[in-house]
Design an enzyme around this catalytic site. Structure first.
Site, PDB file in Angstrom:
ATOM      1  N   GLU A 113      43.026 -37.880  25.875  1.00 58.09           N
ATOM      2  CA  GLU A 113      43.047 -39.280  26.321  1.00 58.09           C
ATOM      3  C   GLU A 113      41.635 -39.779  26.616  1.00 58.09           C
ATOM      4  O   GLU A 113      41.461 -40.776  27.315  1.00 58.09           O
ATOM      5  CB  GLU A 113      43.925 -39.440  27.574  1.00 58.09           C
ATOM      6  CG  GLU A 113      45.349 -38.950  27.445  1.00 58.09           C
ATOM      7  CD  GLU A 113      46.215 -39.754  26.481  1.00 58.09           C
ATOM      8  OE1 GLU A 113      45.697 -40.686  25.832  1.00 58.09           O
ATOM      9  OE2 GLU A 113      47.403 -39.421  26.367  1.00 58.09           O
ATOM     10  N   HIS A 136      44.888 -39.981  35.137  1.00 54.28           N
ATOM     11  CA  HIS A 136      46.151 -40.148  34.412  1.00 54.28           C
ATOM     12  C   HIS A 136      47.059 -39.009  34.819  1.00 54.28           C
ATOM     13  O   HIS A 136      46.647 -37.849  34.816  1.00 54.28           O
ATOM     14  CB  HIS A 136      45.921 -40.135  32.899  1.00 54.28           C
ATOM     15  CG  HIS A 136      47.173 -39.880  32.124  1.00 54.28           C
ATOM     16  ND1 HIS A 136      48.316 -40.637  32.288  1.00 54.28           N
ATOM     17  CD2 HIS A 136      47.504 -38.930  31.208  1.00 54.28           C
ATOM     18  CE1 HIS A 136      49.267 -40.181  31.504  1.00 54.28           C
ATOM     19  NE2 HIS A 136      48.811 -39.129  30.842  1.00 54.28           N
ATOM     20  N   HIS A 138      51.615 -37.811  35.407  1.00 58.47           N
ATOM     21  CA  HIS A 138      52.992 -38.034  34.977  1.00 58.47           C
ATOM     22  C   HIS A 138      53.912 -38.090  36.205  1.00 58.47           C
ATOM     23  O   HIS A 138      54.707 -37.170  36.433  1.00 58.47           O
ATOM     24  CB  HIS A 138      53.432 -36.902  34.033  1.00 58.47           C
ATOM     25  CG  HIS A 138      52.662 -36.810  32.755  1.00 58.47           C
ATOM     26  ND1 HIS A 138      52.721 -35.725  31.903  1.00 58.47           N
ATOM     27  CD2 HIS A 138      51.807 -37.688  32.169  1.00 58.47           C
ATOM     28  CE1 HIS A 138      51.946 -35.932  30.850  1.00 58.47           C
ATOM     29  NE2 HIS A 138      51.355 -37.114  30.989  1.00 58.47           N
ATOM     30  N   HIS A 209      55.852 -42.514  29.536  1.00 60.22           N
ATOM     31  CA  HIS A 209      54.817 -41.479  29.475  1.00 60.22           C
ATOM     32  C   HIS A 209      54.231 -41.168  30.862  1.00 60.22           C
ATOM     33  O   HIS A 209      54.343 -40.035  31.333  1.00 60.22           O
ATOM     34  CB  HIS A 209      53.713 -41.917  28.493  1.00 60.22           C
ATOM     35  CG  HIS A 209      52.580 -40.949  28.372  1.00 60.22           C
ATOM     36  ND1 HIS A 209      51.696 -40.951  27.320  1.00 60.22           N
ATOM     37  CD2 HIS A 209      52.150 -39.945  29.178  1.00 60.22           C
ATOM     38  CE1 HIS A 209      50.802 -39.988  27.476  1.00 60.22           C
ATOM     39  NE2 HIS A 209      51.052 -39.358  28.610  1.00 60.22           N
TER      40      HIS A 209
HETATM   41  P1  13P Z   1      45.305 -33.421  27.694  1.00 60.17           P
HETATM   42  O1  13P Z   1      45.714 -31.990  27.932  1.00 60.17           O
HETATM   43  O2  13P Z   1      44.617 -33.589  26.351  1.00 60.17           O
HETATM   44  O3  13P Z   1      44.504 -33.966  28.831  1.00 60.17           O
HETATM   45  O4  13P Z   1      46.641 -34.286  27.570  1.00 60.17           O
HETATM   46  C1  13P Z   1      47.531 -34.382  28.635  1.00 60.17           C
HETATM   47  C2  13P Z   1      48.245 -35.670  28.668  1.00 60.17           C
HETATM   48  O5  13P Z   1      48.805 -35.998  29.685  1.00 60.17           O
HETATM   49  C3  13P Z   1      48.261 -36.529  27.458  1.00 60.17           C
HETATM   50  O6  13P Z   1      48.704 -37.815  27.768  1.00 60.17           O
HETATM   51 ZN    ZN Z   2      49.960 -37.907  29.600  1.00 62.28          ZN
END
Ligand code: 13P
Ligand code: ZN
Length: 264
Positions: A113, A136, A138, A209
């Site tokens: 990302e 970022h 989840h 996401h």
């Molecule tokens: P990365 O391991 O490349 O950081 O990806 C994790 C992720 O959450 C992709 O959206």
């Molecule tokens: Zn992600």
């Protein structure tokens, strides 16, 4: 604070927050990524230029801590330089060099990302230079809401619902949350949608996401997402109990905007 003291504090905070992400179940496997702009870094560039497309011009010579692709937050919490790296964008913005990576082992590759992180870092330099951190992750309940067939298509309604769950949500996520339509992880479209959303919002939800937060440091970026996720949890718990949450009234929200928002 000297540059070194600032680095130590930044890295301690990254370790702390990475641990929270794992504990909360927001960081399955390699889920989530972090970037933080650093003022300076002692040490030479370690290798030839690694080309990267679409780096915004105002990131020339920027120095960033960035988490590694495929790396687990629970590992990064212990060893931030084994599972993350410090990179320096080249003067002509055609790529980057590593300044610190892999702790002597194989280079880690920056997160997939990186495009979204660089878009946001660029917008922050232009609009709000004291903002240095992008997170970022989840977060479960926020992601659930991005699956809601109506709320996910109505950003203004979703934003107001999150605000109206509790006073703190209105006060501590003052610019609220925006939702961007689904786009493939790591793609240029997702980076552009993310960059466009940043100007006005504290939390950006990626449909089906995850979420992104920005802040002066990684703790602040985490707090925005944490408060928004608490609101999402309240909404889902009310729904699970069989009723739609009444929410604070428009008058309640307007009163808070007048008296508390941006004042605490
Ligand atoms: P990365 O391991 O490349 O950081 O990806 C994790 C992720 O959450 C992709 O959206
Ligand atoms: Zn992600």
């Amino acid at each position: 604070m000297t540059n070194n003291e600032q680095h130590n504090q930044d890295i301690d905070e990254i370790k702390e927050i990475a641990g929270y992400l794992w504990e909360r179940g927001w960081a399955e496997r390699n889920g989530g990524n972090i970037s933080l702009r650093l003022k300076a870094w002692d040490g030479e560039t370690r290798n030839e230029l690694i080309p990267l497309k679409d780096i915004p011009e105002n990131l020339a010579n920027a120095i960033l801590y960035i988490s590694g692709t495929g790396c687990r937050m629970r590992d990064l919490a212990r060893a931030p330089f084994k599972y993350g790296a410090v990179i320096k964008i080249s003067n002509d913005t055609t790529g980057y060099h590593f300044l610190e990576c892999g702790q002597g082992e194989k280079n880690v590759k920056p997160t997939m990302e990186i495009g979204s992180h660089l878009e946001l870092q660029s917008k922050m330099i232009a609009d709000n230079p004291e903002y240095r951190a992008v997170l970022h992750t989840h977060p479960i309940e926020l992601i659930c809401l991005t699956h809601h067939p109506e709320l996910s298509k109505d950003p203004a309604r979703l934003r107001t619902m999150l605000w109206s769950t509790m006073p703190e949500s209105r006060v501590f996520v003052p610019r609220g949350a925006e939702i961007t339509k689904y786009a493939i992880p790591g793609g240029a479209e997702l980076s552009k949608l993310t960059g466009a959303a940043l100007h006005n919002f504290d939390v950006i939800l990626w449909e089906k996401h995850g979420a992104l937060g920005t802040g002066r440091n990684i703790v602040e970026a985490f707090d925005f997402i944490d408060v928004a996720n608490k609101s999402a949890t309240i909404i889902l718990k009310c729904m699970a109990a069989g009723y739609w949450p009444e929410g604070l009234s428009q008058d309640n929200l307007a009163e808070m905007e007048r008296i508390l928002v941006n004042k605490c």
